[in-house]
Design a protein around this motif. Structure first.
Motif, mmCIF file in Angstrom:
data_model
loop_
_atom_site.group_PDB
_atom_site.id
_atom_site.type_symbol
_atom_site.label_atom_id
_atom_site.label_comp_id
_atom_site.label_asym_id
_atom_site.label_seq_id
_atom_site.Cartn_x
_atom_site.Cartn_y
_atom_site.Cartn_z
ATOM 1 N N HIS A 54 0.925 -1.144 0.102
ATOM 2 C CA HIS A 54 -0.013 0.132 -0.064
ATOM 3 C C HIS A 54 0.701 1.256 -0.032
ATOM 4 O O HIS A 54 0.502 2.380 -0.595
ATOM 5 N N ARG A 58 0.915 4.326 -3.066
ATOM 6 C CA ARG A 58 0.741 5.567 -3.061
ATOM 7 C C ARG A 58 1.932 6.297 -3.617
ATOM 8 O O ARG A 58 1.749 7.521 -3.650
ATOM 9 N N ASP A 223 -2.606 9.128 6.176
ATOM 10 C CA ASP A 223 -3.552 8.080 5.594
ATOM 11 C C ASP A 223 -2.999 6.735 5.625
ATOM 12 O O ASP A 223 -3.811 5.971 5.417
ATOM 13 N N LEU A 224 -1.780 6.323 5.550
ATOM 14 C CA LEU A 224 -1.415 5.198 5.168
ATOM 15 C C LEU A 224 -2.110 3.935 6.147
ATOM 16 O O LEU A 224 -2.508 3.037 5.685
ATOM 17 N N ASP A 226 -4.068 4.269 8.431
ATOM 18 C CA ASP A 226 -5.750 3.861 8.973
ATOM 19 C C ASP A 226 -6.605 3.544 7.608
ATOM 20 O O ASP A 226 -7.542 3.813 7.435
ATOM 21 N N GLN A 227 -5.931 3.364 6.555
ATOM 22 C CA GLN A 227 -6.786 2.923 5.391
ATOM 23 C C GLN A 227 -7.674 1.715 5.476
ATOM 24 O O GLN A 227 -7.090 0.776 6.157
#
Length: 268
Positions: A54, A58, A223-224, A226-227
């Motif tokens: 992930h 990004r 954000d990473l 808590d995706q």
């Protein structure tokens, strides 16, 4: 039959014809699938791979992402990264030069600059890397079944943050036993350096039911970790895992101390 090589041996299992386990001093340190580099057998590596992928997704605009592996062993994770991201530059640090030499000969590892293997101490080698030169740093360093203290402290973690580019990711493998004193302290230590921290493990392991591995993650990317997709993929692993962030992470850490380097000895 094992293939003896001093303190290192390879073990093949009849029910896993393509799999090879690397034992270091009798302790499993890596498992590689000779036919499928992306198959990671160790649960903590599967968990790391979810977050790592992930993070790289990004950063799709990066021309060549850079991943640093502190504690290389059989380079299983580096091999998986290369299979999915052949343009990535990777550096793997292994304290045992003999093991580093063996794995190059044993396995179909990418050649430099795809993967460079350095022999040396993880913290000493990290200190030689340039500021903002890596997108991901992975720590998988062990002495026996424990993580050496000098790669758990605020000074070490700050050096990891120095090497990471903005939005970069730090992943650490922490082996601990009930009541998870080390894992809680390591999470507190990461939180002293990184704005966003997570702990990942199988739910029973998070409750301190047994000895095992927990993955710690730190980043300045808000954000990473808590995706929803990250949590969903972790739950979908062969052994489902949970990710603790925010209030759950703070409850896990509790009053655990931040880890610091010992003070230098008094000058004579």
């Amino acid at each position: 039959m094992p293939i003896p090589t001093g303190t290192v041996e390879l073990v093949r299992e009849p029910d896993d014809p393509d799999g090879v386990t690397v034992l270091v001093n009798g302790v499993p340190s890596s498992h590689l699938d000779l036919a499928d580099p992306t198959r990671l057998l160790f649960e903590y590596m599967q968990q790391m791979s979810v977050v790592l992928e992930h993070s790289l997704a990004r950063g799709d605009g990066l021309p060549r992402p850079t991943v640093v592996h502190l504690g290389a062993a059989g380079c299983a994770l580096a091999r998986a990264v290369h299979a999915r991201h052949p343009d990535a530059r990777q550096v793997a640090v292994e304290i045992d030069p003999t093991l580093a030499e063996f794995v190059r000969g044993w396995f179909d590892l990418p050649r430099a600059p795809g993967l460079r293997i350095r022999a040396g101490d993880a913290r000493a080698q990290l200190a030689t890397l340039a500021d903002a030169s890596a997108d991901i740093v992975v720590r998988d360093v062990f002495a026996g079944d424990r993580t050496p203290e000098h790669v758990t402290t605020t000074a070490f973690t700050a050096d990891v943050a120095r090497v990471l580019r903005p939005g970069g990711l730090y992943l650490a493998n922490c082996a601990d036993r009930p009541p998870l004193t080390l894992a809680r302290a390591e999470a507190a230590t990461l939180a002293a350096t990184f704005a966003h921290v997570a702990v990942i493990a199988e739910p029973g392991q998070l409750r301190g039911r047994r000895y095992g591995n927990l993955v710690l993650a730190g980043t300045d990317d808000p954000d990473l970790l808590d995706q929803a997709a990250v949590a969903r993929e972790l739950r979908s692993l062969p052994v489902p895992a949970r990710i603790l962030t925010g209030d759950e992470l703070r409850a896990f850490v509790g009053r655990a101390p931040v880890l610091h380097d010992p003070p230098p000895p008094d000058a004579a």
